[in-house]
Design a protein around this motif. Structure first.
Motif, PDB file in Angstrom:
ATOM      1  N   PHE A 414       0.861  -1.175   0.000  1.00 55.66           N
ATOM      2  CA  PHE A 414       0.000   0.000   0.000  1.00 55.66           C
ATOM      3  C   PHE A 414       0.904   1.234   0.000  1.00 55.66           C
ATOM      4  CE2 PHE A 414      -2.475  -3.426   1.685  1.00 55.66           C
ATOM      5  CZ  PHE A 414      -3.780  -3.190   1.249  1.00 55.66           C
ATOM      6  N   ILE A 415       0.859   1.998  -1.091  1.00 49.23           N
ATOM      7  CA  ILE A 415       1.793   3.110  -1.263  1.00 49.23           C
ATOM      8  C   ILE A 415       1.035   4.405  -1.525  1.00 49.23           C
ATOM      9  CG2 ILE A 415       3.773   3.990  -2.557  1.00 49.23           C
ATOM     10  CD1 ILE A 415       4.388   1.113  -3.416  1.00 49.23           C
ATOM     11  N   GLU A 416       1.393   5.425  -0.769  1.00 51.98           N
ATOM     12  CA  GLU A 416       0.886   6.771  -1.034  1.00 51.98           C
ATOM     13  C   GLU A 416       1.970   7.512  -1.828  1.00 51.98           C
ATOM     14  OE1 GLU A 416      -0.028  10.899   1.362  1.00 51.98           O
ATOM     15  OE2 GLU A 416      -0.357   9.010   2.434  1.00 51.98           O
ATOM     16  N   PHE A 417       1.763   7.628  -3.132  1.00 56.54           N
ATOM     17  CA  PHE A 417       2.751   8.259  -4.006  1.00 56.54           C
ATOM     18  C   PHE A 417       2.615   9.777  -3.973  1.00 56.54           C
ATOM     19  CE2 PHE A 417       2.545   4.049  -6.029  1.00 56.54           C
ATOM     20  CZ  PHE A 417       3.893   3.776  -6.243  1.00 56.54           C
ATOM     21  N   GLU A 418       3.744  10.435  -3.940  1.00 53.95           N
ATOM     22  CA  GLU A 418       3.778  11.878  -4.204  1.00 53.95           C
ATOM     23  C   GLU A 418       3.897  12.078  -5.715  1.00 53.95           C
ATOM     24  OE1 GLU A 418       4.066  16.046  -3.564  1.00 53.95           O
ATOM     25  OE2 GLU A 418       3.490  14.421  -2.210  1.00 53.95           O
ATOM     26  N   GLY A 462      -2.616  11.923   1.375  1.00 52.00           N
ATOM     27  CA  GLY A 462      -2.999  12.140   2.768  1.00 52.00           C
ATOM     28  C   GLY A 462      -3.565  10.916   3.447  1.00 52.00           C
ATOM     29  N   ALA A 463      -3.505   9.760   2.781  1.00 52.02           N
ATOM     30  CA  ALA A 463      -4.132   8.545   3.321  1.00 52.02           C
ATOM     31  C   ALA A 463      -3.558   8.150   4.680  1.00 52.02           C
ATOM     32  CB  ALA A 463      -3.973   7.389   2.335  1.00 52.02           C
ATOM     33  N   PHE A 464      -2.228   8.142   4.794  1.00 55.90           N
ATOM     34  CA  PHE A 464      -1.626   7.688   6.044  1.00 55.90           C
ATOM     35  C   PHE A 464      -1.840   8.695   7.174  1.00 55.90           C
ATOM     36  CE2 PHE A 464       0.627   4.826   3.157  1.00 55.90           C
ATOM     37  CZ  PHE A 464       0.538   3.637   3.865  1.00 55.90           C
TER      38      PHE A 464
END
Length: 499
Positions: A414-418, A462-464
């Motif tokens: 699970f990755i929050e990409f910039e 902003g998920a995390f």
């Protein structure tokens, strides 16, 4: 060069040479610490219960004192919390560092008048060591920010308690008080987002030279600065050249930080915990952090692969090897005895003894016998980022044991990409191949068609942050768990999946 910077260089040189005595005599230093701990606690309740008076060697100690985690030591700690004296260490603790426990609610970690100075000296010496090695001392004339918990302390049965960072805030030396930010009032703000906004307002007009904190929360601070000024952090703070951090591996954040700052800055990694300050980065050139062997802590090490075996051998510093994954066990002058901190480490050097944090003994993925650890997933992510020019805010990994459509099981990232990679398939393949190179068990499972290649699930921006907020763990010393052997975190992240 200012008088203050000149004095800092002289002091740094003095501390460097003073430390060489124990650095060059590691085994003897640990033996002295061991003897002092046994002698210091022989008349405590714990010392009497475990016949400290008859202990003459580490072998004697290992026979009498089993390895314990917080839950197993809790009966003694509860007596200390109730206000009893001479239980784990002479007299009462000076403080309790209150942390969030995973199974029993709040944990109360004792800090004594004997252990407290080592927390302060280690943080100071990390900076002084940097000055000695690099010759850079001008930053002492600028402002320094330490993102930390509230310094407001509660009291329980005559013992003050709070977050470790809040306790340490009371010990900032006088010569740094005028340089230190944020203000006391701002530091007292409990709501993290409100606190970050207040810190931005306070620091924008200042000559910030040193910034310190857990990377994920410093990143939020940097992003707020960029939003408010439309400038790179390095342009706002032109003399900012030193970032001090601890708690998590910085490498997955490095590309994002350099983009936010607009240039590279030096960094110092620390290994602090409520239970003790264990190590700090002593070289800008060598990998790893110097293990502090003279700080009132006696270390034991158990191979992580053997940890759950009754025959697991407890090793002292003279018996460790390079690049082996060890569970770190400590006995301290705060009254923790053969205590399992939960961290796993690896030695990168034996002269001097330097370590990296490889993960947590409870944080791994071994749903299929692969025993993947944090160091391996972080290294794989770093190489993929470098290869594909991507940028991430945060990530976590979990096993998918029962996928749909009769697919083979896999690891789900699970990755929050910039900034997403141009080739997502290639990015995933690079991570998977790097993981296979590091972990032979994972390699065998992939090659044997027991597992398929990992899959990436992209999360909303902003998920995390929103996930941590939903758990009441936004800011402070809280950090994302990088991997788990179950899907509790993965399931909680479902609502943040990018559709």
């Amino acid at each position: 060069m200012s008088l203050k910077a000149f004095a800092a260089k002289i002091f740094a040189k003095y501390i460097h040479y003073k430390n060489q005595k124990w650095i060059n005599s590691p085994v003897e230093t640990q033996q002295k610490v061991f003897k002092a701990l046994i002698e210091g606690a022989k008349n405590t309740q714990f010392g009497k219960d475990h016949n400290f008076e008859k202990i003459e060697s580490f072998s004697d100690f290992a026979k009498r004192v089993p390895v314990r985690d917080y839950e197993e030591l809790k009966p003694y700690i509860e007596r200390v919390v109730k206000g009893e004296e001479n239980i784990l260490w002479p007299e009462k603790p000076a403080y309790f560092a209150k942390t969030s426990g995973t199974t029993s609610g709040a944990k109360y970690i004792p800090i004594t008048k004997d252990s407290m100075p080592h927390h302060i000296e280690a943080a100071r010496n990390a900076i002084l060591n940097y000055i000695y090695e690099t010759g850079n001392a001008d930053f002492v004339d600028g402002k320094m920010i330490f993102l930390q918990g509230s310094p407001v302390l509660d009291e329980k049965n005559g013992i003050k308690l709070g977050r470790l960072s809040g306790i340490v805030a009371h010990y900032v030396p006088g010569y740094l008080q005028k340089n230190r930010l944020p203000s006391w009032e701002t530091n007292k703000i409990e709501d993290w987002e409100t606190k970050v906004d207040a810190i931005v307002e306070e620091t924008l007009p200042e000559n910030m030279t040193v910034i310190s904190g857990i990377p994920s929360w410093v990143q939020m601070y940097f992003e707020r600065i960029q939003q408010k000024t439309s400038k790179k952090v390095g342009d706002v703070f032109k003399n900012f050249n030193l970032f001090i951090y601890g708690g998590v591996n910085f490498e997955p954040y490095r590309a994002k930080f350099e983009a936010l700052i607009g240039r590279k800055v030096d960094s110092i990694e620390l290994f602090p915990a409520s239970e003790g300050f264990f190590a700090y980065q002593d070289s800008q050139r060598e990998k790893g952090m110097l293990l502090l062997l003279n700080s009132g802590i006696f270390y034991e090490f158990i191979k992580a692969d053997d940890f759950n075996s009754e025959a697991a051998k407890r090793l002292t510093i003279k018996e460790v090897e390079l690049h082996v994954n060890y569970v770190m066990i400590i006995s301290t002058n705060a009254g923790l005895w053969s205590y399992n901190v939960g961290d796993t480490i690896q030695f990168t050097s034996l002269k001097p003894y330097r370590v990296i944090v490889s993960g947590r003994i409870k944080h791994f993925i071994s749903a299929f016998g692969e025993h993947v650890i944090a160091k391996e997933v972080e290294q794989s992510m770093r190489e993929a980022i470098q290869a594909f020019g991507a940028s991430i805010n945060e990530f976590t990994v979990a096993p998918q044991i029962n996928p749909e459509n009769n697919e083979l099981p896999y690891h789900e990232w699970f990755i929050e990409f910039e900034e997403k990679p141009s080739d997502m398939e290639g990015f995933a393949k690079k991570i998977d191949e790097t993981l296979q190179q590091q972990n032979s068990y994972y390699f065998d499972l992939i090659q044997g068609k027991v597992l398929q290649q990992l899959k990436i699930t992209s999360l909303d921006s902003g998920a995390f942050t929103n996930f941590m907020k939903s758990k009441g763990k936004l800011g402070g010393q809280n950090k994302i768990q990088r991997l788990a052997n179950d899907r509790k975190i993965a399931d909680a992240l479902e609502e943040f999946i990018k559709r």
